[in-house]
Scaffold this active site. Structure first.
Site, PDB file in Angstrom:
ATOM      1  N   ASP A   5      17.632  23.690 -31.839  1.00  0.00           N
ATOM      2  CA  ASP A   5      16.703  24.376 -30.940  1.00  0.00           C
ATOM      3  C   ASP A   5      16.911  24.001 -29.478  1.00  0.00           C
ATOM      4  O   ASP A   5      15.998  24.148 -28.669  1.00  0.00           O
ATOM      5  CB  ASP A   5      15.262  24.047 -31.345  1.00  0.00           C
ATOM      6  CG  ASP A   5      14.960  24.490 -32.762  1.00  0.00           C
ATOM      7  OD1 ASP A   5      15.253  25.647 -33.083  1.00  0.00           O
ATOM      8  OD2 ASP A   5      14.462  23.672 -33.550  1.00  0.00           O
TER       9      ASP A   5
ATOM     10  N   CYS B 109       0.836  -1.187   0.000  1.00  0.00           N
ATOM     11  CA  CYS B 109       0.000   0.000   0.000  1.00  0.00           C
ATOM     12  C   CYS B 109       0.871   1.237   0.000  1.00  0.00           C
ATOM     13  O   CYS B 109       2.095   1.158   0.091  1.00  0.00           O
ATOM     14  CB  CYS B 109      -0.941   0.016   1.204  1.00  0.00           C
ATOM     15  SG  CYS B 109      -0.071   0.129   2.787  1.00  0.00           S
TER      16      CYS B 109
ATOM     17  N   ASP C 227      13.482  20.707 -33.780  1.00  0.00           N
ATOM     18  CA  ASP C 227      14.125  19.536 -34.369  1.00  0.00           C
ATOM     19  C   ASP C 227      15.090  18.859 -33.415  1.00  0.00           C
ATOM     20  O   ASP C 227      15.698  17.840 -33.746  1.00  0.00           O
ATOM     21  CB  ASP C 227      14.825  19.892 -35.685  1.00  0.00           C
ATOM     22  CG  ASP C 227      15.912  20.948 -35.512  1.00  0.00           C
ATOM     23  OD1 ASP C 227      16.407  21.104 -34.385  1.00  0.00           O
ATOM     24  OD2 ASP C 227      16.260  21.594 -36.512  1.00  0.00           O
TER      25      ASP C 227
ATOM     26  N   CYS D 102       3.230   1.637   2.873  1.00  0.00           N
ATOM     27  CA  CYS D 102       4.473   0.871   2.751  1.00  0.00           C
ATOM     28  C   CYS D 102       5.515   1.666   1.971  1.00  0.00           C
ATOM     29  O   CYS D 102       6.687   1.746   2.367  1.00  0.00           O
ATOM     30  CB  CYS D 102       4.221  -0.462   2.040  1.00  0.00           C
ATOM     31  SG  CYS D 102       3.079  -1.571   2.887  1.00  0.00           S
TER      32      CYS D 102
ATOM     33  N   ASP E  17       9.040  25.439 -34.092  1.00  0.00           N
ATOM     34  CA  ASP E  17      10.097  25.948 -34.953  1.00  0.00           C
ATOM     35  C   ASP E  17       9.665  25.630 -36.389  1.00  0.00           C
ATOM     36  O   ASP E  17       8.919  24.677 -36.616  1.00  0.00           O
ATOM     37  CB  ASP E  17      11.412  25.253 -34.622  1.00  0.00           C
ATOM     38  CG  ASP E  17      12.496  25.563 -35.632  1.00  0.00           C
ATOM     39  OD1 ASP E  17      12.811  26.744 -35.810  1.00  0.00           O
ATOM     40  OD2 ASP E  17      13.000  24.604 -36.260  1.00  0.00           O
TER      41      ASP E  17
END
Length: 743
Positions: A637, A15, A633, A18, A434
Site C-alpha cells: 500500500d 527561552c 500493511d 534564544c 486496507d
C-alpha cells in the site's frame, strides 16, 4: 547538488527568543536552506546545499552567536542528557550560592515587614548606611557570581539588537542595582524623598529565576525519559561464538553473521534469526504488546527485547545503526525535533515579544515619571515589567509536549516519524483501512471448492497451484497451500503473466490456465454463468470467489476467506466512539466487501479497487470528509500511504515501513490506530493549554506589573513577586506537558 542535513546539540538557550536567535544566525549563512531549533530538545536541525558547510563549521557559527554548540550524536540523546545533567548541577549550585548571599540582605531590608521594630534595631546597631553597604557587597557578589549568566549573555544580545530573556533579567536587576548604588553613594543626584535601595529585589530576582531554571532543568530531564529507557534496553556485551569457544564482546564490536548465545533473562544485543533453542521473548518494550512471543529456529528476534527462561542461539542480521531499536531511537528523536504548524504562529509572536516588552517597560517608566508620585515607584514598575514578561513558557509550550508524547507513544508501540504528524492526525475525520493484511490476518485459506463437470479436483488444484506459485499475492499462497496435500511432480509453467488486480495466467502441460476474479474471466472470454450463483453465495459470507479456467473453459470455483484480526472489531468500534468515520478499501467483490464491512460496522465500503486506484479513491474521501488517515500493511500500500494526509503502516518489529508511512504500529495490533489518535488529540489539547497559560499569563500580568491597579489598590507588583511568577510559568508548562506520560 544533493542537500545535506545535520543536527547540532546547542546549550545555553533559556527561552524562545534564544532559539529564534540561533535560527537567525544559521539562516543568515549562505547556502543554508532551512534551520529549525527545538528549545526542549536543545537541538538544531540544519539543511544546506553544497560543500561550503560541515557540522563543525555550523557549530562554530552557533557558538559565535553566544550559544555553545557541537555536532549531535547520531542516535539518542546521550550528549544532551550529559550536558543537561551538568547544567542542572550548575544551576543547583548557583541557586544555593545566590540564596545564601541574598538571605541576609532580604532579612535586613524586609525584616521590619515581619518583625515589628526590626528596622529600628538595625539602624540603632550597625546603622542604615552600613546596612546598605553590606547589602551592596553581597548583591554585587550575587550579580557577578551566580548572576553572571544573565549579564554575560543578556547585555551582548541587547547591544546586538537581539534581546532575549537574559537581556530582560540583566536590565531589571541592573537597573535595581544601579539605582540602589546611586542612592547609597551619591544620594544628592536623586530627587528628594527617592533615596531608597532595592538591592534585595535584584538578589531575590536572580535567586528566584535561578530556582525556576533549576526546576525547569530537572523537569526537562524527565521529558527525555522515554529515549533513555529505549537506550537502556541494549546490553553492553554479548556472548559470541568464536571457533569452539564463547567469548564476551562489547555490543559495538558485534558484526553481521556473528552467532550469539542468549541466556535466560538476558536482553538481546542486536537483531537476528534464531539458530537453535526455544524460548519466550518479551517484546513489549518494542511493540507495546505485553504478551511474550514464542521463538524457535528460524524466527526473527529484535535487539533490546528480553529473553524468558529458555536458552537461544541466534545469528546477527543487523547491528549498530541498522537495528530496529536504532531506527526507533532515530524516529523518536526526529519526531521530537519537529515543529508543529501551530508553532509557526508562536515563533512570529516571540520574534516581536522581547522588543515589545522593552518598549512597554520604557513607556511604563516614562508614564510613572510624568504622572506618578516618585522615581522609585517608576523604577519598581519598570523592573517588574522586564522581569515578569518571560517568553520561556511560550518557547517550551509546544516542543515539551511533543517530546513527552512521542516518547510515550513509542513505549506503547506507536512510532511517529515526524512531530508535525501529531497535529494533522488530531484533525482527522475519516480513517480508511486496507483489508487484506490490515483488517484481516493476511493469510487466507481455501474454504470451499466447486469443480465443473469433467474436471478432477486434484488436477485443477495442482495446475492452479503451479501458476500461483509464481505470484506473491496472499490469495495465491492460499491456493498453493490447498494443493500441498496432493503429492506429485512439480509442474512446469511457461508464459506466466500477472494481471494487476485480476489474477494470473500461464501454460501448464500444454494447457492455458487462468486463475483470478470474474473480471479476468470476462477479459479472457471464459463463460462463468453456471457458477455465478455459487460465487454470489461465497461473497455473501465474506469469502472471495476465485475462478479457475483451463483452455478458456470454466474448471472450478474456489472460496478463499481471510479471517479478521482478533482486535479488528474492537479497533473500529473504538474509532467510531471517538467520532471518526471509517472506510475500507479492497479489491474484493462488492458482496464480499459488504459482508466484511457489515461485520466490522464500517461506514464506507469501497470494493473492486485496484492498487493503482487507491490514491484516487483516497482523494475522493478527503474531498468528501476532510483530513484522512490511511491504514495499510506498509508494503503493497505504499502509494496510498504516501498520498493520504497521514499514512499508518501496520507493521511488526522487524518489518517497518519507515520510508513511506507517517506512523508505524510496531506490534501490528490495530488498537494502535486508536492509540495514535488518542495520543495526537491529547498532545494538541496539552499544547493549547500550555499556550493559553503562556499567553494569558503575559497578557494579564504585564499590565499589573506596569501599575494599572495602583490607582485602585495603592500597591505595585513587587519585582520579587514578578520573578517568582515568571519562574512558575515555565515550571507549570513543563509539569503540564509531563502529564502526557500517563497516557
Amino acid at each position: 547538488m544533493a542537500s545535506q542535513t545535520t543536527t547540532l546539540a546547542v546549550s545555553g538557550m533559556s527561552c524562545a527568543a534564544c532559539a529564534a536567535r540561533v535560527e537567525r544566525a544559521l539562516t543568515a549563512a549562505p547556502g543554508i536552506s532551512s534551520a529549525s531549533v527545538n528549545l526542549a530538545t536543545e537541538r538544531a536541525t540544519i539543511s544546506w546545499e553544497g560543500a561550503r558547510h560541515t557540522a563543525s563549521t555550523l557549530a562554530e557559527l552557533v557558538t559565535a552567536a553566544g550559544y555553545p554548540a557541537s555536532p549531535a550524536t547520531t542516535v539518542g540523546q546521550s550528549d544532551t542528557d550529559a550536558r543537561r545533567q551538568q547544567d542542572t548541577q550548575a544551576l543547583r549550585r548557583e541557586t544555593v550560592i545566590a540564596a545564601a548571599l541574598t538571605l541576609p540582605v532580604f532579612l535586613l531590608e524586609m525584616g521590619s515587614h515581619f518583625v515589628p521594630g526590626f528596622g529600628a534595631m538595625v539602624d540603632a546597631s550597625i546603622g542604615r548606611t552600613n546596612s546598605w553597604l553590606l547589602q551592596f557587597v553581597l548583591i554585587t557578589l550575587v550579580l557577578v557570581w551566580p548572576g553572571r549568566r544573565f549579564i554575560a549573555k543578556g547585555w551582548p544580545a541587547l547591544f546586538r539588537a537581539r534581546p532575549d530573556m537574559n537581556s530582560l533579567v540583566a536590565l531589571g536587576t541592573g537597573a535595581a542595582w544601579i539605582y540602589s548604588s546611586v542612592a547609597l553613594f551619591a544620594p544628592a543626584v536623586l530627587p528628594e524623598g527617592t533615596g531608597a535601595v532595592y538591592f534585595e529585589a535584584a538578589g531575590v530576582i536572580v535567586t528566584l529565576i535561578l530556582l525556576g531554571r533549576w526546576f525547569e532543568a530537572r523537569a526537562k530531564t524527565r521529558t527525555g525519559a522515554a529515549i533513555r529507557a529505549l537506550i537502556a534496553l541494549q546490553p553492553r556485551t554479548a556472548m559470541v561464538q568464536q571457533g569452539t569457544e564463547w567469548l564476551e564482546r562489547p555490543r559495538e564490536a558485534l558484526q553481521v553473521g556473528d552467532v550469539i548465545r542468549l541466556r535466560p533473562g538476558e536482553a538481546l544485543a542486536v537483531d537476528g534469526v534464531v539458530r537453535s533453542g526455544t524460548s519466550w521473548v518479551d517484546e513489549s518494550m518494542i511493540t507495546g504488546e505485553p504478551t511474550p512471543i514464542a521463538k524457535t529456529t528460524g524466527d526473527p528476534v529484535t535487539g533490546g527485547t528480553v529473553n524468558g527462561t529458555g536458552s537461544l542461539e541466534y545469528r546477527a542480521t543487523a547491528v549498530g545503526e541498522a537495528t530496529v531499536l536504532a531506527n526507533i531511537l532515530r524516529l523518536v528523536s526526529d519526531a521530537q525535533a519537529a515543529k508543529l504548524p501551530i508553532q509557526a504562529t508562536v515563533d512570529k509572536i516571540v520574534a516581536w515579544f522581547v522588543p515589545a516588552v522593552l518598549l512597554i517597560a520604557m513607556l511604563t517608566v516614562t508614564a510613572w515619571l510624568a504622572l506618578g508620585p516618585s522615581l522609585d515607584l517608576a523604577l519598581v514598575a519598570g523592573v517588574s515589567v522586564l522581569i515578569i514578561a518571560c517568553p520561556c513558557a511560550m518557547g517550551l509550550a509546544t516542543p515539551t509536549s511533543i517530546m513527552v508524547a512521542t516518547g510515550r507513544a513509542a513505549e506503547l508501540g506507536v512510532m511517529f516519524r515526524r512531530g508535525d504528524v501529531l497535529q494533522t492526525m488530531s484533525e482527522a475525520s475519516v480513517i480508511a483501512f486496507d483489508k487484506t493484511g490490515t483488517l484481516t490476518g493476511g493469510r487466507p485459506s481455501v474454504t470451499s471448492i466447486h469443480v465443473a463437470d469433467g474436471h478432477d479436483q486434484r488436477d485443477v488444484l495442482q495446475v492452479a497451484a503451479a501458476i500461483e506459485a509464481h505470484s506473491e499475492h496472499p490469495l495465491a499462497h492460499a491456493v498453493a497451500e490447498a494443493a500441498a496435500s496432493y503429492t506429485g511432480p512439480e509442474l512446469a509453467v511457461t508464459n506466466f503473466r500477472s494481471v494487476t488486480g485480476m489474477g494470473v495466467t500461464g501454460v501448464v502441460q500444454g494447457s492455458q490456465i487462468a486463475v483470478g476474479n470474474a473480471a479476468l474471466m470476462d477479459q479472457l472470454g471464459v463463460d462463468i454463468t453456471t457458477s455465478q450463483e455459487q460465487a454470489a453465495a461465497l461473497s455473501g459470507t465474506g469469502a472471495t470467489p476465485v475462478f479457475v479456467a483451463v483452455d478458456k473453459a470454466f474448471a472450478a470455483l474456489l472460496g478463499v476467506a481471510d479471517a479478521l484480526k482478533p482486535d479488528a472489531v474492537a479497533a473500529v468500534t473504538a474509532l467510531r466512539k471517538a467520532g471518526i468515520r471509517t472506510a475500507m478499501i479492497t479489491g474484493d467483490t462488492q458482496q464480499t466487501a459488504d459482508a466484511i464491512g457489515a461485520e466490522l460496522s464500517i461506514d464506507t465500503v469501497i470494493a473492486g479497487c485496484l492498487p493503482n486506484e487507491k490514491a484516487a479513491v483516497l482523494a475522493d474521501l478527503c474531498e468528501g470528509y476532510g483530513k484522512l488517515v490511511f491504514v495499510g500493511d506498509g508494503i503493497n500500500d505504499a502509494p496510498a500511504l504516501a498520498s493520504a494526509d497521514i499514512g499508518v503502516a501496520v507493521g511488526t518489529g522487524t518489518d517497518v515501513a519507515i520510508e513511506t508511512a507517517d506512523v508505524v504500529l510496531m506490534s501490528g495490533a490495530l488498537s494502535g490506530v486508536e492509540t495514535a489518535l488518542r495520543v495526537s488529540r491529547a498532545t494538541m489539547r496539552n499544547i493549547r493549554q500550555n499556550l493559553f497559560w503562556a499567553f494569558a499569563y503575559n497578557v494579564a500580568l504585564i499590565p499589573v506589573a506596569a501599575g494599572v491597579l495602583y490607582p485602585v489598590t495603592g500597591t505595585l507588583l513587587s519585582p520579587m513577586l514578578a520573578a517568582g511568577a515568571m519562574a512558575l510559568s515555565s515550571v507549570f508548562v513543563l509539569t503540564n506537558a509531563l502529564r502526557l506520560r500517563r497516557l
